[in-house]
Design a protein around this motif. Structure first.
Motif, PDB file in Angstrom:
ATOM      1  N   TYR A  37       0.866  -1.171   0.000  1.00  0.00           N
ATOM      2  CA  TYR A  37       0.000   0.000   0.000  1.00  0.00           C
ATOM      3  C   TYR A  37       0.905   1.222   0.000  1.00  0.00           C
ATOM      4  O   TYR A  37       1.865   1.286   0.773  1.00  0.00           O
ATOM      5  CB  TYR A  37      -0.902   0.005   1.241  1.00  0.00           C
ATOM      6  N   GLU A  73      -4.918  -0.570   1.797  1.00  0.00           N
ATOM      7  CA  GLU A  73      -4.131  -0.815   3.009  1.00  0.00           C
ATOM      8  C   GLU A  73      -4.501  -2.121   3.708  1.00  0.00           C
ATOM      9  O   GLU A  73      -3.630  -2.848   4.193  1.00  0.00           O
ATOM     10  CB  GLU A  73      -4.267   0.370   3.972  1.00  0.00           C
ATOM     11  N   SER A  74      -5.778  -2.465   3.753  1.00  0.00           N
ATOM     12  CA  SER A  74      -6.210  -3.667   4.474  1.00  0.00           C
ATOM     13  C   SER A  74      -5.701  -4.959   3.831  1.00  0.00           C
ATOM     14  O   SER A  74      -5.620  -5.997   4.486  1.00  0.00           O
ATOM     15  CB  SER A  74      -7.736  -3.708   4.582  1.00  0.00           C
ATOM     16  N   ALA A  76      -2.665  -5.119   2.198  1.00  0.00           N
ATOM     17  CA  ALA A  76      -1.216  -5.006   2.003  1.00  0.00           C
ATOM     18  C   ALA A  76      -0.427  -5.729   3.079  1.00  0.00           C
ATOM     19  O   ALA A  76      -0.827  -5.774   4.238  1.00  0.00           O
ATOM     20  CB  ALA A  76      -0.816  -3.535   1.979  1.00  0.00           C
ATOM     21  N   ASP A  77       0.702  -6.277   2.671  1.00  0.00           N
ATOM     22  CA  ASP A  77       1.657  -6.868   3.601  1.00  0.00           C
ATOM     23  C   ASP A  77       2.660  -5.819   4.086  1.00  0.00           C
ATOM     24  O   ASP A  77       3.251  -5.960   5.147  1.00  0.00           O
ATOM     25  CB  ASP A  77       2.423  -8.008   2.924  1.00  0.00           C
ATOM     26  N   PHE A  78       2.852  -4.781   3.264  1.00  0.00           N
ATOM     27  CA  PHE A  78       3.805  -3.717   3.558  1.00  0.00           C
ATOM     28  C   PHE A  78       3.185  -2.373   3.178  1.00  0.00           C
ATOM     29  O   PHE A  78       2.312  -2.304   2.314  1.00  0.00           O
ATOM     30  CB  PHE A  78       5.111  -3.915   2.787  1.00  0.00           C
ATOM     31  N   VAL A  79       3.671  -1.320   3.827  1.00  0.00           N
ATOM     32  CA  VAL A  79       3.189   0.036   3.555  1.00  0.00           C
ATOM     33  C   VAL A  79       4.382   0.913   3.210  1.00  0.00           C
ATOM     34  O   VAL A  79       5.415   0.856   3.891  1.00  0.00           O
ATOM     35  CB  VAL A  79       2.439   0.617   4.774  1.00  0.00           C
ATOM     36  N   LYS A 114       7.409  -0.229   5.502  1.00  0.00           N
ATOM     37  CA  LYS A 114       7.165  -0.812   6.818  1.00  0.00           C
ATOM     38  C   LYS A 114       6.349  -2.093   6.682  1.00  0.00           C
ATOM     39  O   LYS A 114       5.490  -2.196   5.803  1.00  0.00           O
ATOM     40  CB  LYS A 114       6.420   0.186   7.705  1.00  0.00           C
ATOM     41  N   ASP A 115       6.624  -3.042   7.590  1.00  0.00           N
ATOM     42  CA  ASP A 115       5.862  -4.284   7.596  1.00  0.00           C
ATOM     43  C   ASP A 115       4.611  -4.114   8.460  1.00  0.00           C
ATOM     44  O   ASP A 115       4.337  -3.026   8.975  1.00  0.00           O
ATOM     45  CB  ASP A 115       6.726  -5.466   8.042  1.00  0.00           C
ATOM     46  N   LYS A 116       3.862  -5.216   8.637  1.00  0.00           N
ATOM     47  CA  LYS A 116       2.610  -5.150   9.406  1.00  0.00           C
ATOM     48  C   LYS A 116       2.827  -4.798  10.873  1.00  0.00           C
ATOM     49  O   LYS A 116       1.917  -4.325  11.537  1.00  0.00           O
ATOM     50  CB  LYS A 116       1.866  -6.478   9.293  1.00  0.00           C
ATOM     51  N   ASN A 117       4.032  -5.031  11.375  1.00  0.00           N
ATOM     52  CA  ASN A 117       4.353  -4.677  12.764  1.00  0.00           C
ATOM     53  C   ASN A 117       4.841  -3.240  12.881  1.00  0.00           C
ATOM     54  O   ASN A 117       5.311  -2.830  13.946  1.00  0.00           O
ATOM     55  CB  ASN A 117       5.421  -5.623  13.321  1.00  0.00           C
ATOM     56  N   ASN A 118       4.780  -2.501  11.792  1.00  0.00           N
ATOM     57  CA  ASN A 118       5.227  -1.111  11.719  1.00  0.00           C
ATOM     58  C   ASN A 118       6.748  -0.972  11.843  1.00  0.00           C
ATOM     59  O   ASN A 118       7.258   0.086  12.171  1.00  0.00           O
ATOM     60  CB  ASN A 118       4.518  -0.239  12.762  1.00  0.00           C
TER      61      ASN A 118
END
Length: 169
Positions: A37, A73-74, A76-79, A114-118
């Protein structure tokens, strides 16, 4: 003579097919980054709309060059988060001491993936790209030239950033 022609043709075809030429591109930004995303770039420059312009250029480049999918965003694996720090203009040439004939537009961008854990998995700070443009006495034409230069800087930044992402992980 006929055998010589066939041998020559086979040799040429072998050389052409073995030249090692291939198109760059394809693949994911990284093995893990299959869906991303892209948040709208924060615009800290004085140029209106620069954040959206740079975001669109990056999204288009990711889609054009990689197999990574740009999704909401929902999903996505990465932002990707980024900001346009500044867009500055410097004088390149003058026809007289008072008349500027050419300027350079330079953009500075920060970007993080960034990954899902930010957690940040990749980043670049103060990434710069530039484009030169002709200054005109006609204000409308001058503003058009300036806008076109900013557009080119956004595209060039996107191309270089995606290239770095593909080779820098």
């Amino acid at each position: 003579m006929k055998q010589f022609k066939i041998l020559f043709l086979v040799l040429i075809l072998a050389l052409i097919s073995a030249c090692g030429y291939h198109l760059q591109g394809g693949g994911y930004l990284n093995d893990d980054i299959t869906r991303v995303y892209v948040k709208v770039f924060e615009n800290k420059s004085s140029e209106t709309g620069a954040g959206v312009l740079f975001t669109n250029a990056l999204v288009e480049e990711i889609i054009r060059v990689t197999d990574t999918k740009v999704v909401k965003e929902s999903l996505a694996d990465f932002v990707i988060e980024a900001q346009v720090n500044s867009i500055t203009f410097s004088i390149l040439s003058r026809s007289t001491t008072d008349a500027v004939t050419e300027r350079r537009a330079t953009a500075s961008v920060d970007l993080k993936i960034k990954d899902k854990n930010n957690d940040t998995v990749w980043s670049v700070k103060d990434f710069k790209s530039n484009e030169d443009y002709t200054v005109s006495d006609d204000n409308v034409l001058d503003e058009s030239n300036k806008r076109e230069a900013i557009d080119k800087v956004a595209v060039r930044s996107a191309e270089q950033l995606v290239s770095r992402m593909l080779s820098n992980f």
